[in-house]
Every structure is written in C-alpha cells, then in structure tokens.
Design an enzyme around this catalytic site. Sequence first.
Site, mmCIF file in Angstrom:
data_model
loop_
_atom_site.group_PDB
_atom_site.id
_atom_site.type_symbol
_atom_site.label_atom_id
_atom_site.label_comp_id
_atom_site.label_asym_id
_atom_site.label_seq_id
_atom_site.Cartn_x
_atom_site.Cartn_y
_atom_site.Cartn_z
ATOM 1 N N ALA A 131 49.434 97.657 10.428
ATOM 2 C CA ALA A 131 50.307 96.191 9.986
ATOM 3 C C ALA A 131 49.662 95.245 10.948
ATOM 4 O O ALA A 131 49.168 95.640 12.036
ATOM 5 C CB ALA A 131 51.284 95.995 9.293
ATOM 6 N N LYS A 132 50.294 93.568 11.094
ATOM 7 C CA LYS A 132 49.874 92.828 12.121
ATOM 8 C C LYS A 132 50.707 92.339 11.719
ATOM 9 O O LYS A 132 50.962 91.441 10.997
ATOM 10 C CB LYS A 132 48.462 92.530 12.482
ATOM 11 C CG LYS A 132 48.194 91.883 13.641
ATOM 12 C CD LYS A 132 48.481 93.032 14.867
ATOM 13 C CE LYS A 132 47.689 92.738 15.911
ATOM 14 N NZ LYS A 132 47.711 93.913 16.948
ATOM 15 N N GLY A 133 51.250 91.791 12.883
ATOM 16 C CA GLY A 133 52.073 89.797 12.635
ATOM 17 C C GLY A 133 51.903 88.748 13.595
ATOM 18 O O GLY A 133 50.671 89.426 15.306
#
Length: 429
Positions: A116-118
Amino acid sequence: MTRTTLTTPSAAHPGDELRDSALRQLDSAARALDLDPGMHKLLRTPERTLIVSVPVMLEDGKLEVYTGYRVQHSTGRGPAKGGIRFHPNVDLAEVEGLAMLMTWKTAVTDLPLGGAKGGVAVDPRALTRRQVERLTKRYTAAILPIIGPERDIPAPDVNTDESTMAWIVDTVTMMTGQSSPEVVTGKPLDLGGSRGRTEATGRGVAFVTLELLRGRGTRPEDARVAVQGFGNVGSVTAKALAEAGCRIVAISDVSGGYASNRGIDVPAAIAHTTQHPRRLLEGFPGLSTISNEELLAMDVDVLVPAALEGQVTPKNAAQVRAPIIVEGANGPVTADADRMLADRGVTIVPDILANAGGVVVSYFEWVQSRAQFYWELDEVERRLEIYMRRAMDLVLSTAETYDCSLREAAFIVAVRRVARAIEKRGIFP
Ligand code: NAD
C-alpha cells in the site's frame, strides 16, 4: 472508494512515469512467468483507492484544504503495508505506482504482507509543526475506515517520521477507544517502536552486498566499496560494510565527497555528519576530495548509490566502472542506464530487494507490537540478516534459471509469490 484499472498513459508527470515503470516491470515478469492474463490484469489493478479531502484550520483562521490518498495495491499475502508521504508532488498515479512496488518488496522478502502507499499533496515545510500534526490527525481520521493492524499498516516515508506515526497512533486510539500501537510501524521506541528500525535499511543493504560477494567467492577484505549519499541509508551501509571487513574507499553527500585508497574512517565521518548534517565536505583535511560524478565513475568492486533517484543515467552509465551496483536508494539507476549496464555485464541488485531491510524490520515491529513483547537489538539483526540473505539467494538462483537480470528476477520471485497466494485462496466469491 473507487476501483480503477491501471492503464499506461503517456508519462506527462513524474507520478505517471513511476507508475508506468512499475507496470512495465510487472508486465515483463508476467511474460517470463507466462502468467494467466486474468491474474496479470488483477495484479495491474489496485485493490482499493481512497481519495480524501484534508481540511486544516491555520492559525490565522484561514481554512486550507489538501488532497490525501491511500492506495492498497494488494492484500493477497496479508495486510497491506506501506508508507505515507507528505509532498507537493503527491498524486494518484505516484501513490498507485509506489503501492504496487510495496507489494513486490514485501513479497520478494517473503513477508506475510501486501502493498500500500499513502500521501497528502502538501509542502509540510510551509506549515508549522502544530499544523502538520492537525493535518496528520485529520488525514488519519479520513483513512481510518480502511487502515488497521489486520488491514493496512502505514509507516513513515518522505517528510514523515516517528512523530507522524505517534500522531496516527493517538488518532486511532482516540477514535476507536482501544490502544492501537500496532496500526503503524516506524513508531518512537517509547511507543512500541522496534530496536534496530533506524539502521535496518542500511544494514539490509550491507547484508545483500555481503551475500552477493560470498556467492562470488570474494572476501569482504578484498572488496573496495564507494557509497554515494551519507544520510540514514548510506552511512549505516558504509559502517556495516566496514565492520564486515570491506574497504570503504569513497563516500559523499550533497556537499561532495572523499576518496582514500587506504579506506575511510567511517565512524569518524558519521560523528562529523551528526554534528554537521549534509556538510560532509567540511570535515576531513588530508583526504582527497571528489565530486559525486567522480565517485560514480570510480574503479571499485561495489558501488552503492544511496542518495537520490536518477543518479546513473545514459549520460554517465558508460563511465561507471564498478562491476556491482547495489541500489541503496530508490531508483538510482534509470531504466535506460540499466539496459546499458546490463549489456556490459554489470550486476545490479535492485532497490526492491537491496533496500527492503526497512520494511523487514517494520514487519518485525508489527509482530512485536501485536505480541506486546519486544526483542533485543541482536535478535532483530539476526533475523534481518536471515531474511535479506535468503531473499538475495533466491533472486540469484532465479536469475540463473530465467537467464535474466537480478532486477527481473526480483520481480519474477515477487509476482510469482503474490499470484500463487491469490490462486490458492481462489477468487471470492
Ligand atoms: P537521508 O535524507 O537521510 O540521506 C540522503 C543523503 O543523500 C544525504 O547524505 C544527502 O546529503 C545526500 N544527497 C542529497 N542530494 C544529493 C546529491 N545530489 N548528490 C549526492 N548526495 C546527495 O535519506 P535516506 O533515508 O538515507 O534515503 C536515501 C535513499 O534511500 C532515498 O532514495 C530513499 O527513498 C531510500 N530509502 C530509504 C529508506 C529508509 O529507511 N530511510 C528505505 C528505503 C529506501
């Protein structure tokens, strides 16, 4: 929440370029594995994308609104895992590409996690610390429906750090009424962080380097190493390799660098940069000074670019003389330069493997936080070494089997692992 299929548009923005390059690497691994077209399509598509608005009340009473993202590329092998960055260039394409790379990074090191990444499109340097805290807490509240220790576990990235993680823990704890240190990694030690997390990436770079040398029958004492970048990753890599017996013959930071055939006193250089961050060049009279360009072209056994992306390009690739490059930084060798170096037989240990030590120890932190039982530093390092050396060995043997570069092999290992996990689970419902 929306679902989008990743396409390959023309690369107008850096974010598009990053996503395109991640997709191209997946496509090439899919071809090598003769992957089912449906599975290939699934892996090109992020599982979930959340775009949120992040309003922040500034001290002067003005309301500012930022855009935040959280993309979960895959939870095929376990909860999604990936950092949060605060940077004006953050956009959906960049976050999607980085989320996908996290899936491959956790898979190549065999962690039971996804990717994931944000991020928030903001320049945090234009805000006060109090405003950044409010921004972090509001962003956390907005993405709370999709994060959690069994869903998606954020971590620090560009312009975020252990304080950011502490604010996320506080927000989740306040909003759920439950103590929630295991919702993030990269926490301060006081709040359940792991020993050895800060040094993990650099130590991981050193372990894969030593494993590669061992496989070639080169003793560490016979290896001359140049390290570009003397921040967290570069300085720890240099120190760990020097401790293992390697001769560190060049180091550099943004101010310039030093070379010494006899070897550089790495602890002294670290002591200097602790006092004078990013001013390495003001430290050591008597050593010969070199530019970053000269360092990249040095006649050494191993070159470790550990500063920035895009350092080895078609412009300077022909000058690189090191037979081994270990990518401490993310993307230090451009795709075109990568091809030129491969043609000359240069071995490149790709970033998704070489600098995965940070995410490996993040995984250890998550395990410790969930168990509420904390390991000693030697335990963390012993296990990190096992994970990194094992991943390096599998990538080396995969490169032989498929007669391909280590970069392609790392993607083949990762994509195969994720595809197999999804196949075994079966497509729901
Ligand atoms: P850092 O900010 O601690 O250090 C960066 C170093 O690069 C500094 O010494 C700086 O002076 C130097 N530098 C900056 N511009 C330069 C230039 N033009 N030429 C030469 N040197 C220059 O950063 P870091 O945490 O060590 O990260 C370095 C790289 O590793 C980045 O690409 C980062 O994304 C990647 N990375 C870091 C981690 C981690 O855990 N810190 C994990 C994975 C990947």
